[in-house]
Design a protein around this motif. Sequence first.
Motif, PDB file in Angstrom:
ATOM      1  N   UNK A 198      12.479   6.095   7.499  1.00  0.00           N
ATOM      2  CA  UNK A 198      11.477   6.940   8.173  1.00  0.00           C
ATOM      3  C   UNK A 198      10.316   7.324   7.271  1.00  0.00           C
ATOM      4  N   UNK A 199       9.203   7.628   7.921  1.00  0.00           N
ATOM      5  CA  UNK A 199       8.004   8.080   7.210  1.00  0.00           C
ATOM      6  C   UNK A 199       7.953   9.602   7.102  1.00  0.00           C
ATOM      7  N   UNK A 247       9.498   5.676   3.758  1.00  0.00           N
ATOM      8  CA  UNK A 247       8.319   4.819   3.739  1.00  0.00           C
ATOM      9  C   UNK A 247       7.084   5.719   3.849  1.00  0.00           C
ATOM     10  N   UNK A 248       5.957   5.261   3.324  1.00  0.00           N
ATOM     11  CA  UNK A 248       4.742   6.084   3.416  1.00  0.00           C
ATOM     12  C   UNK A 248       4.324   6.294   4.873  1.00  0.00           C
ATOM     13  N   UNK A 249       3.665   7.401   5.118  1.00  0.00           N
ATOM     14  CA  UNK A 249       3.153   7.700   6.449  1.00  0.00           C
ATOM     15  C   UNK A 249       1.921   6.839   6.717  1.00  0.00           C
ATOM     16  N   UNK A 288      -7.799   0.859   8.467  1.00  0.00           N
ATOM     17  CA  UNK A 288      -7.556   1.628   7.242  1.00  0.00           C
ATOM     18  C   UNK A 288      -6.108   1.482   6.798  1.00  0.00           C
ATOM     19  N   UNK A 289      -5.207   1.530   7.774  1.00  0.00           N
ATOM     20  CA  UNK A 289      -3.779   1.413   7.450  1.00  0.00           C
ATOM     21  C   UNK A 289      -3.458   0.020   6.915  1.00  0.00           C
ATOM     22  N   UNK A 290      -4.119  -0.995   7.455  1.00  0.00           N
ATOM     23  CA  UNK A 290      -3.888  -2.356   6.959  1.00  0.00           C
ATOM     24  C   UNK A 290      -4.422  -2.512   5.542  1.00  0.00           C
ATOM     25  N   UNK A 291      -5.552  -1.847   5.257  1.00  0.00           N
ATOM     26  CA  UNK A 291      -6.095  -1.897   3.899  1.00  0.00           C
ATOM     27  C   UNK A 291      -5.070  -1.320   2.908  1.00  0.00           C
ATOM     28  N   UNK A 351       1.165   0.353  -0.061  1.00  0.00           N
ATOM     29  CA  UNK A 351       2.315   1.061   0.501  1.00  0.00           C
ATOM     30  C   UNK A 351       3.604   0.262   0.288  1.00  0.00           C
ATOM     31  N   UNK A 352       3.517  -1.057   0.476  1.00  0.00           N
ATOM     32  CA  UNK A 352       4.701  -1.898   0.228  1.00  0.00           C
ATOM     33  C   UNK A 352       5.092  -1.780  -1.243  1.00  0.00           C
ATOM     34  N   UNK A 353       4.079  -1.805  -2.112  1.00  0.00           N
ATOM     35  CA  UNK A 353       4.371  -1.693  -3.554  1.00  0.00           C
ATOM     36  C   UNK A 353       5.105  -0.391  -3.859  1.00  0.00           C
TER      37      UNK A 353
END
Length: 353
Positions: free
Chosen positions: A293-294, A309-311, A181-184, A189-191
């Motif tokens: 940090x998230x 950064x997003x969690x 899910x995190x990879x999806x 998130x990078x954007x």
Amino acid sequence: GKSGYDHYMLKEINEQPRSLRQCLRGRVDELEGSVTIEELAGLSIPERVQFVACGTSYHAALYGELTLRERGVNAQTFMASEYDRASVPIDDETLVIGVTQSGETADTLRALRQAGQAGATTVAVTNVVGSSAARECDYTMYIRAGPEIGVAATKTFASQQTALTLLADAVADGQRRELLGALRDLPDHVQSILDESQAQEIAAEYEDAGAYFFIGRGYNYPVALEGALKMKEITYKHAEGFAAGELKHGPLALVTGETPIFAVVTGDDQRATKTIGNVKEVEARGAPVIAVTDGQSDVERYADHVLSIPETHGRVGPILANVQLQLVSYWLANSLDRSIDKPRNLAKSVTVE
Ligand code: M6R
């Protein structure tokens, strides 16, 4: 061309959402909870795994090593230039993974050849189709980042980390649902980091510092090393990356009010708590602290600035944190008017040992 960007480096940093989507495409089945890498069909993990790589790719390999060790695999990483048969056990129970963007780095090719001659199975994790590494290894996994022109590796590092996470999940058992899910979500998130980063302001604030330190633990240790390498390459400033816990074993002597410390802290586990302890130590010496940090831990309380950064999943946070550090180095080099795409003394592909 540079599509309107001043430098290829900035263009390539901004291409990461797309290049990461390409890296993931067709390899992850979230419903099934499975990862399949077609190019690696039939590959299994023998007695031991060794990574060989140089520079940024070495940092990605350190990350890859952790993903495998987390799954109980006996994995080790070597700088390709330090890998030789005399000091390393290599046999037909050894899998050697060469991580090389170009597939043409002489040190890495030599290490892979040595491994092959000693009976190891070899895998190239590379960006360049038909490169020497791809041709010579038993297996090749492509990171699919697209061409990278800037001498400083950026999008290819994120794609290497992502590819190595996929590789670990394809060949070694473990819990993966949450990770998938995190990879999806990773490209989005990078954007969001690219859209909202305060890196330019922070670079401007600390433009005059004599040295920059980067600290991290676990998966964030290679990120600290990579943050420092990027800073050296394109700004020509003195920068060092440390395992956070090593600080008080020497480097702390260098820390003053003039040495900004980038502390990479993701998640809220024991590692984060310990790194926060190290942050307090440098803060007590008057060093400016920039926390990447998230927001899961309370590191922000001890930091002068935060790069958010997003969690996300513990293995994916470090990929995101690195994007913030790429931007800091880029903006610092830009305001110093450096030759960002072709730093002095460096070549994109190092074809001599
Ligand atoms: O093509 P490779 O990944 O094998 O290259 C390895 C290093 O030369 C390379 O990562 C170098 O450190 C970059 N300039 C880093 O930005």
